[in-house]
Design a protein around this motif. Structure first.
Motif: not given
Lengths: 204, 204
Positions: A27-31
């Motif tokens: 959700y926080k755009k961390v892969p």
């Protein structure tokens, strides 16, 4: 049987299966990366793959991200990346940047929202299609629809099959025993009445 | 893509997986064989394995027998038997004696009702536990509980894992490309913070 002995014994019973890094985006755009060796062909038309997700008795970021975003990738692990892939299965903190930690590179295509592993020669983009709850132990069988395939054309043989040796693909049995597949034969389509064409076995 | 090219391409996408002969007994007590390469570890405690059964758009004797009797076996295919195993996947008539046709020997243990393949070094007896209907294409994911394991002790390493190379196990990608697994490494349990122990990749 002693606990770990029993675990390794039962885990290797089904044999060696190709190893895949599963890529998701939080959700926080961390892969995020996870290592799986249960990826299974379900059908070619429409193309679907399935894999086993262990029981949700602890938080599982891969599962959480797949459910939240609906997209994930499967990236073939190779001779050149299996040590990083193995390290990626360590229990990192939520939203710790695993790609960087293990030295792999996230890649986003123009049409898929989950990260691929740039170093992987066979990259498969999927959408979550189904999940089946295994009553026996609470595991899940996750089914994904293949929506994108990225691979170099020299890995595809004339008949369409992907040359796993050329891709330097590796497989894993159980949790930590890595193997590479060595081609032995391509056999013709089997029909009743062709039994006399079977060579006598050499080893049994 | 042309139909067969596409089929082979998608079929090999997930990689190489160990090949197993699935043994069942028909209502008329005729031993039956089927070839599967989707056998997947589900859990060690209690031990369960799963596999994909293709859609029931045609009669499938393996499925019919498993449902009727509730028991089946999975027998590792080897370098010495993979040609017979491949032939066993031909479309034989119902209750045609497939074991004899392909030159393999049924074996019944004292405690399991389905036939093992005597020539196989890893023989697993299972009870039908669950079946899950894959909505995407009508395939089934069948879950079996492992109730008996027959193998020679020299195939088990000190840590409990089964030595697939010593068993001369073979795997198959797609429908007809056979491989043997060549061991490359056993890696230690991965923990965060061990990243500097990862050797630099040689091939990517």
């Amino acid at each position: 049987m002693e606990r770990f002995y029993r675990r390794d014994f039962i885990n290797t019973l089904s044999g060696v299966r190709n190893a895949h890094l599963l890529g998701t985006l939080s959700y926080k755009k961390v892969p995020n990366l996870g290592l799986f060796n249960s990826v299974t062909h379900i059908g070619a038309t429409p193309p679907h793959l399935g894999f086993i997700m262990r029981p949700l008795t602890v938080p599982r970021q891969t599962y959480h991200n797949i459910k939240a975003q609906g997209h994930f990738t499967l990236n073939q692990v190779t001779l050149g990346t299996y040590q990083q892939a193995h390290q990626a299965s360590a229990k990192y903190e939520v939203d710790e940047p695993e790609f960087e930690a293990v030295g792999l590179t996230p890649y986003f295509s123009e049409t898929h929202r989950a990260p691929y592993v740039a170093e992987s020669p066979i990259q498969i983009g999927l959408e979550l299609a189904e999940e089946h709850h295994i009553k026996a132990n609470g595991a899940l069988f996750i089914v994904g629809k293949v929506v994108e395939i990225r691979l170099q054309s020299h890995l595809i043989a004339d008949d369409g099959h992907i040359r796993m040796d050329a891709a330097q693909a590796v497989g894993v049995a159980g949790l930590d025993h890595y193997y590479r597949p060595e081609p032995i034969a391509q056999l013709p389509y089997p029909r009743p009445g062709q039994e006399d064409k079977i060579l006598k076995p050499k080893n049994n």
